[in-house]
Design an enzyme around this catalytic site. Structure first.
Site, mmCIF file in Angstrom:
data_model
loop_
_atom_site.group_PDB
_atom_site.id
_atom_site.type_symbol
_atom_site.label_atom_id
_atom_site.label_comp_id
_atom_site.label_asym_id
_atom_site.label_seq_id
_atom_site.Cartn_x
_atom_site.Cartn_y
_atom_site.Cartn_z
ATOM 1 C CD GLU A 33 -3.109 -1.008 -0.185
ATOM 2 O OE1 GLU A 33 -3.297 0.041 -0.462
ATOM 3 O OE2 GLU A 33 -3.461 -1.960 -0.303
ATOM 4 C CE1 TYR A 116 -6.836 2.728 -0.329
ATOM 5 C CE2 TYR A 116 -4.557 2.766 0.443
ATOM 6 C CZ TYR A 116 -5.403 2.202 -0.307
ATOM 7 O OH TYR A 116 -5.075 1.356 -1.337
ATOM 8 C CG ASP A 134 -8.580 3.341 -3.915
ATOM 9 O OD1 ASP A 134 -9.870 3.417 -4.364
ATOM 10 O OD2 ASP A 134 -7.461 2.588 -4.439
#
Ligand code: SF4
Length: 347
Positions: A33, A116, A134
């Protein structure tokens, strides 16, 4: 919500085979990520492989040498991410004995992990019912529901987070989140979405009203700031002078030659530091100009190569003298790297 139940079977049939989808190790999920923020999958993939091979556990990453990490990150841009990544890895070791917290709320307490990333780790690694929001997910939701609220407004962020949680498949949040992100990346693309292949097509507001191109609505951003930078690259018996950037908003910890910023019209050689570096006995042997685009800045850069005689004394403090042949061992920013790639054969 019923139409969204079709997402997981679609995802299982058509998903891309990516290494971070084959693990539920929170460290590797977090690593992917961090690398994939503001980066395309094709560009991020080799970096994920490099980092996961070099540092297979968060403990190994936490122990890593800062410069080595920056060097490995080189070319990926947004260097603060690498710095923050190291900080988070060290916090996981210091505060949690190297074991990632296993809930959304606890993940959020770690510096460098926002909503997130916390939702991604909590759902992918621990199957917690947290919706990931996102850019891809926002676009799908904006089009599907025909939302006029800008995705980057304060109210929009709250609304889209709420919608993402409303449509979340609570029985399998990990697959649902992956499926939403995949649909946004591969089908509901920013331009030319492939609506005829979309499992949400029948009930999609934007598709059924022929308004796909009107969504998502975004508030206009400020235009990037224009900067004119001059780098003075001294060639002193095949050595040069570089400094590590400290406490800077961009390119933190990366090396660069002396840099002078001017207005568009100004002559760099009227700057007192430039005059000191290029003394009467030196000679400008080349100049290389290029444009470099960052998110909030457009940089017009000129690299001046200045040949100086033996006995030259570099006038500025804080710089390291390094053999030109050793420059490749330092972590340098993309712009300096561009110059080095172009210029290597002409020293
Ligand atoms: S039908 Fe088209 S616009 Fe609607 S969600 Fe699917 S790809 Fe996006």
């Amino acid at each position: 919500m019923k139409p969204f139940l079709k997402l997981i079977p679609w995802y299982q049939a058509y998903k891309r085979d990516l290494p971070w989808r084959q693990t539920n190790d929170p460290y590797l999920i977090w690593l992917s990520e961090v690398i994939l923020q503001q980066t395309r999958v094709e560009q991020g993939l080799p970096y994920y492989l490099k980092f996961s091979n070099r540092y297979p556990t968060v403990k190994q990453l936490a122990k890593a040498n800062d410069d080595e990490v920056m060097k490995l990150w080189q070319g990926l841009g947004y260097y603060n991410r690498a710095k923050n990544m190291l900080g988070t890895a060290r916090a996981v070791v210091a505060l949690h004995k190297g074991i990632f917290p296993n809930t959304y709320e606890q993940l959020l307490t770690l510096k460098g992990i926002g909503p997130y990333t916390a939702a991604a780790i909590a759902s992918f690694a621990f199957n917690e019912a947290q919706a990931v929001v996102d850019g891809n997910v926002n676009r799908v939701l904006a089009r599907y529901f025909g939302i006029e609220e800008p995705i980057n407004s304060h109210a929009g962020k709250t609304l889209f987070a709420q919608l993402a949680n409303d449509v979340l498949n609570k029985k399998d949040p990990a697959s649902h989140n992956q499926a939403m992100m995949e649909l946004g990346a591969m089908v509901c693309k920013p331009t030319n979405p492939i609506c005829h292949d979309c499992v949400l097509q029948q009930t999609c507001v934007a598709f059924t009203s022929g308004t796909v191109n009107q969504y998502p609505v975004k508030l206009k951003k400020q235009p990037p700031k224009v900067r004119h930078l001059h780098y003075l690259v001294v060639n002193h018996a095949r050595h040069t002078y570089v400094k590590q950037r400290k406490n800077e908003r961009i390119w933190h910890n990366l090396y660069e030659p002396p840099c002078i910023e001017t207005s568009a019209e100004a002559d760099v050689w009227s700057d007192p530091n430039a005059k000191q570096i290029a003394t009467n006995h030196s000679q400008v042997t080349a100049a290389f100009s290029c444009k470099h685009q960052l998110t909030h800045q457009t940089i017009y850069a000129t690299f001046w190569v200045i040949k100086v005689k033996r006995g030259y004394e570099f006038p500025l403090a804080g710089y390291e003298k390094i053999a030109i042949t050793e420059l490749h061992t330092l972590a340098v920013h993309r712009l300096f790297d561009k110059f080095l790639q172009m210029y290597t054969l002409h020293w």
